[in-house]
Design a protein around this motif. Structure first.
Motif, PDB file in Angstrom:
ATOM      1  N   TYR A  11       0.848  -1.190   0.000  1.00 45.51           N
ATOM      2  CA  TYR A  11       0.000   0.000   0.000  1.00 45.51           C
ATOM      3  C   TYR A  11       0.884   1.240   0.000  1.00 45.51           C
ATOM      4  CZ  TYR A  11      -3.513   3.458   0.722  1.00 45.51           C
ATOM      5  OH  TYR A  11      -4.319   4.563   0.522  1.00 45.51           O
ATOM      6  N   ALA A  12       0.564   2.197  -0.882  1.00 45.24           N
ATOM      7  CA  ALA A  12       1.317   3.445  -0.984  1.00 45.24           C
ATOM      8  C   ALA A  12       0.364   4.621  -0.857  1.00 45.24           C
ATOM      9  CB  ALA A  12       2.065   3.518  -2.317  1.00 45.24           C
ATOM     10  N   GLY A  13       0.699   5.582   0.011  1.00 45.74           N
ATOM     11  CA  GLY A  13      -0.115   6.775   0.188  1.00 45.74           C
ATOM     12  C   GLY A  13       0.700   7.911   0.763  1.00 45.74           C
ATOM     13  N   ASP A  14       0.058   9.083   0.874  1.00 45.04           N
ATOM     14  CA  ASP A  14       0.816  10.268   1.288  1.00 45.04           C
ATOM     15  C   ASP A  14       0.107  11.134   2.312  1.00 45.04           C
ATOM     16  OD1 ASP A  14      -0.049  13.182  -0.412  1.00 45.04           O
ATOM     17  OD2 ASP A  14      -1.186  11.333  -0.614  1.00 45.04           O
ATOM     18  N   ASP A  15      -1.147  10.847   2.691  1.00 46.43           N
ATOM     19  CA  ASP A  15      -1.927  11.816   3.445  1.00 46.43           C
ATOM     20  C   ASP A  15      -2.565  11.176   4.672  1.00 46.43           C
ATOM     21  OD1 ASP A  15      -3.100  14.240   4.073  1.00 46.43           O
ATOM     22  OD2 ASP A  15      -4.061  14.513   2.120  1.00 46.43           O
ATOM     23  N   LEU A  16      -3.205  12.028   5.493  1.00 41.74           N
ATOM     24  CA  LEU A  16      -3.847  11.537   6.709  1.00 41.74           C
ATOM     25  C   LEU A  16      -4.905  10.485   6.403  1.00 41.74           C
ATOM     26  CD1 LEU A  16      -4.274  14.950   8.567  1.00 41.74           C
ATOM     27  CD2 LEU A  16      -2.672  13.119   9.164  1.00 41.74           C
ATOM     28  N   GLY A  17      -5.599  10.633   5.286  1.00 42.36           N
ATOM     29  CA  GLY A  17      -6.616   9.652   4.901  1.00 42.36           C
ATOM     30  C   GLY A  17      -6.058   8.276   4.612  1.00 42.36           C
ATOM     31  N   ASP A  18      -4.720   8.180   4.452  1.00 41.93           N
ATOM     32  CA  ASP A  18      -4.086   6.879   4.205  1.00 41.93           C
ATOM     33  C   ASP A  18      -3.716   6.159   5.497  1.00 41.93           C
ATOM     34  OD1 ASP A  18      -3.943   6.937   1.260  1.00 41.93           O
ATOM     35  OD2 ASP A  18      -2.700   8.688   1.613  1.00 41.93           O
ATOM     36  N   LEU A  19      -3.798   6.847   6.636  1.00 41.20           N
ATOM     37  CA  LEU A  19      -3.438   6.212   7.900  1.00 41.20           C
ATOM     38  C   LEU A  19      -4.307   4.981   8.206  1.00 41.20           C
ATOM     39  CD1 LEU A  19      -2.677   9.320  10.136  1.00 41.20           C
ATOM     40  CD2 LEU A  19      -1.045   7.552   9.435  1.00 41.20           C
ATOM     41  N   PRO A  20      -5.627   5.004   7.944  1.00 43.37           N
ATOM     42  CA  PRO A  20      -6.399   3.773   8.183  1.00 43.37           C
ATOM     43  C   PRO A  20      -5.934   2.600   7.318  1.00 43.37           C
ATOM     44  CG  PRO A  20      -7.873   5.654   8.095  1.00 43.37           C
ATOM     45  CD  PRO A  20      -6.519   6.153   7.651  1.00 43.37           C
ATOM     46  N   ALA A  21      -5.473   2.864   6.095  1.00 42.69           N
ATOM     47  CA  ALA A  21      -4.951   1.778   5.258  1.00 42.69           C
ATOM     48  C   ALA A  21      -3.639   1.256   5.838  1.00 42.69           C
ATOM     49  CB  ALA A  21      -4.749   2.268   3.828  1.00 42.69           C
ATOM     50  N   PHE A  22      -2.795   2.163   6.339  1.00 42.10           N
ATOM     51  CA  PHE A  22      -1.570   1.717   7.008  1.00 42.10           C
ATOM     52  C   PHE A  22      -1.915   0.835   8.205  1.00 42.10           C
ATOM     53  CE2 PHE A  22       2.478   4.183   5.889  1.00 42.10           C
ATOM     54  CZ  PHE A  22       2.127   4.297   4.560  1.00 42.10           C
ATOM     55  N   ALA A  23      -2.899   1.281   9.006  1.00 41.06           N
ATOM     56  CA  ALA A  23      -3.301   0.502  10.181  1.00 41.06           C
ATOM     57  C   ALA A  23      -3.850  -0.863   9.770  1.00 41.06           C
ATOM     58  CB  ALA A  23      -4.345   1.274  10.984  1.00 41.06           C
ATOM     59  N   ALA A  24      -4.580  -0.910   8.660  1.00 45.15           N
ATOM     60  CA  ALA A  24      -5.124  -2.188   8.188  1.00 45.15           C
ATOM     61  C   ALA A  24      -4.007  -3.146   7.801  1.00 45.15           C
ATOM     62  CB  ALA A  24      -6.060  -1.955   7.007  1.00 45.15           C
ATOM     63  N   VAL A  25      -2.987  -2.645   7.108  1.00 44.65           N
ATOM     64  CA  VAL A  25      -1.856  -3.498   6.723  1.00 44.65           C
ATOM     65  C   VAL A  25      -1.104  -3.964   7.962  1.00 44.65           C
ATOM     66  CG1 VAL A  25       0.337  -3.592   5.474  1.00 44.65           C
ATOM     67  CG2 VAL A  25      -1.660  -2.491   4.426  1.00 44.65           C
ATOM     68  N   GLU A  26      -0.918  -3.071   8.934  1.00 44.49           N
ATOM     69  CA  GLU A  26      -0.251  -3.473  10.181  1.00 44.49           C
ATOM     70  C   GLU A  26      -1.036  -4.582  10.884  1.00 44.49           C
ATOM     71  OE1 GLU A  26       1.765   0.914  11.031  1.00 44.49           O
ATOM     72  OE2 GLU A  26      -0.163   0.383  11.925  1.00 44.49           O
ATOM     73  N   LYS A  27      -2.366  -4.472  10.883  1.00 39.01           N
ATOM     74  CA  LYS A  27      -3.191  -5.518  11.504  1.00 39.01           C
ATOM     75  C   LYS A  27      -3.063  -6.819  10.719  1.00 39.01           C
ATOM     76  CE  LYS A  27      -6.586  -7.334  13.991  1.00 39.01           C
ATOM     77  NZ  LYS A  27      -6.834  -8.605  13.286  1.00 39.01           N
ATOM     78  N   LEU A  28      -3.096  -6.743   9.415  1.00 38.41           N
ATOM     79  CA  LEU A  28      -2.956  -7.941   8.596  1.00 38.41           C
ATOM     80  C   LEU A  28      -1.593  -8.600   8.806  1.00 38.41           C
ATOM     81  CD1 LEU A  28      -4.619  -6.559   5.365  1.00 38.41           C
ATOM     82  CD2 LEU A  28      -5.494  -8.455   6.737  1.00 38.41           C
ATOM     83  N   ARG A  29      -0.550  -7.782   8.957  1.00 36.10           N
ATOM     84  CA  ARG A  29       0.778  -8.353   9.219  1.00 36.10           C
ATOM     85  C   ARG A  29       0.805  -9.085  10.551  1.00 36.10           C
ATOM     86  NH1 ARG A  29       4.983  -3.804   6.877  1.00 36.10           N
ATOM     87  NH2 ARG A  29       4.464  -2.727   8.819  1.00 36.10           N
ATOM     88  N   SER A  30       0.108  -8.528  11.557  1.00 38.35           N
ATOM     89  CA  SER A  30       0.076  -9.208  12.853  1.00 38.35           C
ATOM     90  C   SER A  30      -0.674 -10.534  12.771  1.00 38.35           C
ATOM     91  CB  SER A  30      -0.575  -8.304  13.908  1.00 38.35           C
ATOM     92  OG  SER A  30      -1.972  -8.182  13.686  1.00 38.35           O
ATOM     93  N   ASP A  31      -1.547 -10.643  11.757  1.00 38.03           N
ATOM     94  CA  ASP A  31      -2.288 -11.890  11.541  1.00 38.03           C
ATOM     95  C   ASP A  31      -1.584 -12.829  10.567  1.00 38.03           C
ATOM     96  OD1 ASP A  31      -4.277 -10.979  13.232  1.00 38.03           O
ATOM     97  OD2 ASP A  31      -5.507 -10.161  11.603  1.00 38.03           O
ATOM     98  N   GLY A  32      -0.400 -12.438  10.092  1.00 43.75           N
ATOM     99  CA  GLY A  32       0.392 -13.337   9.265  1.00 43.75           C
ATOM    100  C   GLY A  32       0.481 -13.009   7.792  1.00 43.75           C
ATOM    101  N   MET A  33      -0.192 -11.948   7.311  1.00 44.82           N
ATOM    102  CA  MET A  33      -0.089 -11.583   5.901  1.00 44.82           C
ATOM    103  C   MET A  33       1.054 -10.595   5.701  1.00 44.82           C
ATOM    104  SD  MET A  33      -2.706  -9.606   3.279  1.00 44.82           S
ATOM    105  CE  MET A  33      -3.912 -10.930   3.167  1.00 44.82           C
ATOM    106  N   PRO A  34       2.052 -10.916   4.891  1.00 41.82           N
ATOM    107  CA  PRO A  34       3.140  -9.968   4.650  1.00 41.82           C
ATOM    108  C   PRO A  34       2.628  -8.719   3.931  1.00 41.82           C
ATOM    109  CG  PRO A  34       3.730 -12.184   3.914  1.00 41.82           C
ATOM    110  CD  PRO A  34       2.256 -12.184   4.184  1.00 41.82           C
ATOM    111  N   GLY A  35       3.203  -7.566   4.278  1.00 34.68           N
ATOM    112  CA  GLY A  35       2.789  -6.319   3.642  1.00 34.68           C
ATOM    113  C   GLY A  35       3.901  -5.299   3.634  1.00 34.68           C
ATOM    114  N   LEU A  36       3.876  -4.432   2.643  1.00 35.87           N
ATOM    115  CA  LEU A  36       4.860  -3.359   2.483  1.00 35.87           C
ATOM    116  C   LEU A  36       4.119  -2.029   2.496  1.00 35.87           C
ATOM    117  CD1 LEU A  36       7.709  -2.253   1.785  1.00 35.87           C
ATOM    118  CD2 LEU A  36       7.163  -2.671  -0.632  1.00 35.87           C
TER     119      LEU A  36
END
Length: 301
Positions: A218-243
């Protein structure tokens, strides 16, 4: 022998390196999801003049055939992002998906149609109230209201002091949004009033489930992208690799959580082109962008 592709920059974190390795190892199980404004298109004073970087469509078209899916996730209406991006009818992007209004709208290249929910009544009510509201707060001069169909946004970039206008309006507009059953989404010199229940993290997570992805960029630049960052972090904690890729360093919260920090749309498109080249079968050429922004922008490149 063909020329060597641009080297990929190395993510600064172990999680990011694992995410990139998973994408390279099994690209057909990977989703590449990207914001539009500030990531594929430069931020401009008039949002109606924003257009995708010239290298963006070629980069996405080179990448898309080699991964499970490419999705553009944006706060703009989906159809507007398609027009400003030049995404329709592009060879290689036959299966591109654009999730607009933070995922409330969807455009599929395969059909060329936009699926739009019924408008939230609070958006029309807030829109009607905004002219007098901004006047009463002394903020009419220099601010600009953008009609977004499913949302309405107040831009302060043209004000005499954009940051001061942004800060002065943030709490009052938050109260206006609440009164009409909406939420306030702050961005880079823009305050958007939109319906609740949808953000880029919700949209991204649902789309990854839909396509059965096993890794994500996931690539983004703004405050509205923070929920997508949080989603990837959650997915990584569940075992899905993410960048996680920050398109620049303007939003410090985003840059600090990113695995890889680039320097604007030119750098992002160069990175995507380099990634496509790594996934390309040997002997097939991938058009290279003019600059070397992606190579210069991260350690280990």
């Amino acid at each position: 022998m063909g020329s060597q592709p641009e080297p990929l920059p190395t993510p600064a974190t172990p999680s990011g390196r694992d995410g990139l390795a998973a994408i390279l190892a099994q690209p057909k199980k990977a989703v590449v999801a990207i914001d539009f404004d500030g990531t594929l298109a430069e931020i401009v004073a008039d949002p109606e003049q924003a257009r995708a970087h010239p290298d963006a469509v070629p980069a996405l078209a080179a990448l898309a055939p080699h991964v499970a899916s490419v999705a553009v996730i944006t706060g703009r209406p989906a159809g507007v992002a398609v027009r400003y991006g030049g995404f329709a009818g592009v060879p290689g992007l036959e299966h591109l998906v654009v999730l607009g209004h933070y995922g409330a709208e969807r455009w599929d290249a395969v059909t060329g149609t936009v699926h739009t929910p019924a408008p939230h009544p609070g958006v029309a009510a807030a829109r009607a109230e905004l002219p007098g509201f901004l006047e009463s707060h002394g903020a009419w001069r220099g601010t600009w209201v953008e009609e977004k169909g499913q949302a309405v946004a107040v831009h302060t970039r043209r004000a005499r002091d954009p940051q001061a206008a942004f800060e002065a309006l943030r709490d009052p507009l938050g109260e206006l949004a609440t009164r009409h059953g909406l939420v306030l989404e702050p961005g880079r010199m823009v305050l958007e009033l939109r319906p609740p229940g949808m953000d880029k993290g919700v949209a991204l997570t649902a789309y990854l489930r839909e396509v059965g992805a096993e890794s994500v960029l996931y690539a983004g630049d703004d405050l509205g992208d923070l929920p997508a960052f949080a989603a990837v972090e959650k997915l990584r904690s569940d075992g899905m690799p993410g960048l996680l890729v920050a398109a620049d360093t303007v939003i410090s919260d985003l840059a600090e959580r990113a695995d890889l920090t680039l320097s604007g749309p030119e750098s992002v498109t160069a990175f995507l082109t380099a990634l496509a080249a790594r996934l390309q079968p040997e002997g097939d050429a991938v058009p290279q962008p003019g600059g070397e922004a992606a190579r210069r922008s991260a350690p280990g490149a």
